[in-house]
Design a protein around this motif. Structure first.
Motif, PDB file in Angstrom:
ATOM      1  N   ALA A 146      12.379  33.988   1.128  1.00  0.00           N
ATOM      2  CA  ALA A 146      11.529  32.821   1.139  1.00  0.00           C
ATOM      3  C   ALA A 146      11.639  32.094   0.057  1.00  0.00           C
ATOM      4  O   ALA A 146      12.438  32.228  -1.074  1.00  0.00           O
ATOM      5  N   ALA A 147      11.383  30.658   0.464  1.00  0.00           N
ATOM      6  CA  ALA A 147      11.226  29.505  -0.600  1.00  0.00           C
ATOM      7  C   ALA A 147      10.387  28.489  -0.459  1.00  0.00           C
ATOM      8  O   ALA A 147       9.580  28.554   0.546  1.00  0.00           O
ATOM      9  N   LEU A 148       9.947  28.100  -1.544  1.00  0.00           N
ATOM     10  CA  LEU A 148       8.949  26.968  -1.621  1.00  0.00           C
ATOM     11  C   LEU A 148       9.816  25.584  -0.966  1.00  0.00           C
ATOM     12  O   LEU A 148      10.532  25.383  -1.611  1.00  0.00           O
ATOM     13  N   ALA A 149       9.457  25.523   0.249  1.00  0.00           N
ATOM     14  CA  ALA A 149      10.276  24.356   1.099  1.00  0.00           C
ATOM     15  C   ALA A 149       9.658  22.800   0.851  1.00  0.00           C
ATOM     16  O   ALA A 149      10.113  22.158   1.253  1.00  0.00           O
ATOM     17  N   GLY A 150       8.305  22.692   0.372  1.00  0.00           N
ATOM     18  CA  GLY A 150       7.905  21.403   0.217  1.00  0.00           C
ATOM     19  C   GLY A 150       6.376  21.684  -0.459  1.00  0.00           C
ATOM     20  O   GLY A 150       5.531  22.466  -0.143  1.00  0.00           O
ATOM     21  N   THR A 151       5.806  20.347  -0.658  1.00  0.00           N
ATOM     22  CA  THR A 151       4.417  20.026  -1.276  1.00  0.00           C
ATOM     23  C   THR A 151       4.027  18.994  -0.786  1.00  0.00           C
ATOM     24  O   THR A 151       4.945  17.764  -0.867  1.00  0.00           O
ATOM     25  N   VAL A 152       2.758  18.559  -0.792  1.00  0.00           N
ATOM     26  CA  VAL A 152       2.303  17.385  -0.625  1.00  0.00           C
ATOM     27  C   VAL A 152       0.976  17.167  -1.496  1.00  0.00           C
ATOM     28  O   VAL A 152       0.261  17.973  -1.408  1.00  0.00           O
ATOM     29  N   PHE A 153       0.848  16.356  -1.934  1.00  0.00           N
ATOM     30  CA  PHE A 153      -0.362  16.073  -3.074  1.00  0.00           C
ATOM     31  C   PHE A 153      -1.002  15.091  -2.903  1.00  0.00           C
ATOM     32  O   PHE A 153      -0.456  13.678  -2.815  1.00  0.00           O
ATOM     33  N   ALA A 154      -2.406  15.012  -2.388  1.00  0.00           N
ATOM     34  CA  ALA A 154      -3.243  13.831  -2.329  1.00  0.00           C
ATOM     35  C   ALA A 154      -4.351  13.889  -3.179  1.00  0.00           C
ATOM     36  O   ALA A 154      -5.292  14.696  -3.506  1.00  0.00           O
ATOM     37  N   GLY A 155      -4.126  12.831  -4.310  1.00  0.00           N
ATOM     38  CA  GLY A 155      -4.928  12.853  -5.575  1.00  0.00           C
ATOM     39  C   GLY A 155      -5.946  11.322  -5.318  1.00  0.00           C
ATOM     40  O   GLY A 155      -5.919  10.744  -4.466  1.00  0.00           O
ATOM     41  N   GLY A 156      -6.907  11.523  -6.266  1.00  0.00           N
ATOM     42  CA  GLY A 156      -7.921  10.491  -6.084  1.00  0.00           C
ATOM     43  C   GLY A 156      -8.863  10.608  -5.208  1.00  0.00           C
ATOM     44  O   GLY A 156      -9.491   9.530  -4.634  1.00  0.00           O
ATOM     45  N   ILE A 157      -8.986  11.629  -4.807  1.00  0.00           N
ATOM     46  CA  ILE A 157     -10.163  11.917  -3.647  1.00  0.00           C
ATOM     47  C   ILE A 157     -11.191  13.014  -3.814  1.00  0.00           C
ATOM     48  O   ILE A 157     -10.659  14.090  -4.449  1.00  0.00           O
ATOM     49  N   THR A 158     -12.292  12.890  -3.770  1.00  0.00           N
ATOM     50  CA  THR A 158     -13.419  13.649  -4.170  1.00  0.00           C
ATOM     51  C   THR A 158     -14.331  14.102  -3.217  1.00  0.00           C
ATOM     52  O   THR A 158     -14.337  15.433  -2.795  1.00  0.00           O
ATOM     53  N   ASP A 159     -14.917  13.308  -2.446  1.00  0.00           N
ATOM     54  CA  ASP A 159     -15.866  13.721  -1.380  1.00  0.00           C
ATOM     55  C   ASP A 159     -15.224  13.672   0.025  1.00  0.00           C
ATOM     56  O   ASP A 159     -14.285  13.402   0.229  1.00  0.00           O
ATOM     57  N   GLN A 160     -15.957  14.450   0.738  1.00  0.00           N
ATOM     58  CA  GLN A 160     -15.430  14.628   2.072  1.00  0.00           C
ATOM     59  C   GLN A 160     -15.127  13.462   2.798  1.00  0.00           C
ATOM     60  O   GLN A 160     -15.747  12.385   2.567  1.00  0.00           O
ATOM     61  N   GLY A 161     -14.066  13.391   3.362  1.00  0.00           N
ATOM     62  CA  GLY A 161     -13.725  12.240   4.054  1.00  0.00           C
ATOM     63  C   GLY A 161     -12.894  11.241   3.277  1.00  0.00           C
ATOM     64  O   GLY A 161     -12.338  10.174   3.605  1.00  0.00           O
ATOM     65  N   ASP A 162     -12.734  11.408   1.805  1.00  0.00           N
ATOM     66  CA  ASP A 162     -12.066  10.395   0.965  1.00  0.00           C
ATOM     67  C   ASP A 162     -10.578  10.431   1.644  1.00  0.00           C
ATOM     68  O   ASP A 162      -9.874   9.211   1.088  1.00  0.00           O
ATOM     69  N   ILE A 163     -10.048  11.217   2.106  1.00  0.00           N
ATOM     70  CA  ILE A 163      -8.613  11.301   2.245  1.00  0.00           C
ATOM     71  C   ILE A 163      -8.102  10.562   3.596  1.00  0.00           C
ATOM     72  O   ILE A 163      -7.033  10.123   3.636  1.00  0.00           O
ATOM     73  N   GLN A 164      -9.394   9.825   4.253  1.00  0.00           N
ATOM     74  CA  GLN A 164      -9.042   9.145   5.431  1.00  0.00           C
ATOM     75  C   GLN A 164      -8.189   7.969   5.040  1.00  0.00           C
ATOM     76  O   GLN A 164      -8.652   7.391   3.932  1.00  0.00           O
ATOM     77  N   GLY A 165      -7.221   7.732   5.500  1.00  0.00           N
ATOM     78  CA  GLY A 165      -6.121   6.564   5.365  1.00  0.00           C
ATOM     79  C   GLY A 165      -5.248   6.840   4.009  1.00  0.00           C
ATOM     80  O   GLY A 165      -4.552   5.948   3.751  1.00  0.00           O
TER      81      GLY A 165
END
Length: 180
Positions: A146-165
């Motif tokens: 196995a290998a770590l094939a990729g990462t995704v990071f979403a920063g600057g989000i705290t509250d539920q739903g902050d990730i929209q957009g």
């Protein structure tokens, strides 16, 4: 060729931002013709590993909770993706506990060759997920195929739903869609 993909959302918060990343990754994988299953640890009972190593002899953990069934799904998946909130610059405790409980996979004929990390945090600095990535890399190193094939990071989000957009949703979708 279609692959069997297991996406594990480790946030215990309903409608969490990391859960949204997990869902986007799974949808992307399905759009490419893969079979994607999404499991949430929310509502699951997962106890700490006792370090007894009985799992290496039995091929299964002796603790009777929700972890052995999840670990069995991990064993059969060709691709694993873990979605976690970043707590104190590290993966969630429930994710680490599940990784510890997956010790029975160590000596087994596991199917996974690709592992992904999807992470969300209030902090938006580039280095924020570094320790979570490092922790998962340490686990992956125990599995030579196995290998770590990729990462995704979403920063600057705290509250539920902050990730929209947030652009990380598209990156998670594209990463899932790009699995070969």
């Amino acid at each position: 060729m279609s692959k069997k993909i297991l996406v594990i959302s480790t946030s215990l918060r309903e409608h969490s931002n990391s859960q949204a990343l997990a869902e986007a990754f799974a949808k992307g994988a399905e759009s490419a013709g893969h079979e994607a299953e999404l499991i949430s640890l929310r509502g699951k009972q997962i106890s700490f590993c006792r370090g007894c190593f009985a799992c290496l002899k039995r091929g299964r953990c002796v603790i009777e909770d929700d972890a052995p069934a999840i670990v069995e799904k991990m064993h059969g998946a060709q691709v694993l993706a873990f979605a976690t909130p970043i707590y104190y610059y590290e993966m969630s405790g429930q994710m680490k506990t599940l990784l510890d409980r997956a010790n029975s996979l160590f000596d087994g004929d596991y199917a996974f060759t690709q592992v992904y990390l999807l992470a969300a945090a209030a902090e938006d600095e580039e280095q924020t997920p570094r320790r979570a990535i490092s922790g998962l890399e340490g686990w992956v190193e125990c599995f030579p195929r196995a290998a770590l094939a990729g990462t995704v990071f979403a920063g600057g989000i705290t509250d539920q739903g902050d990730i929209q957009g947030h652009p990380a949703l598209k990156r998670a979708y594209d990463m899932g869609a790009g699995i070969k």
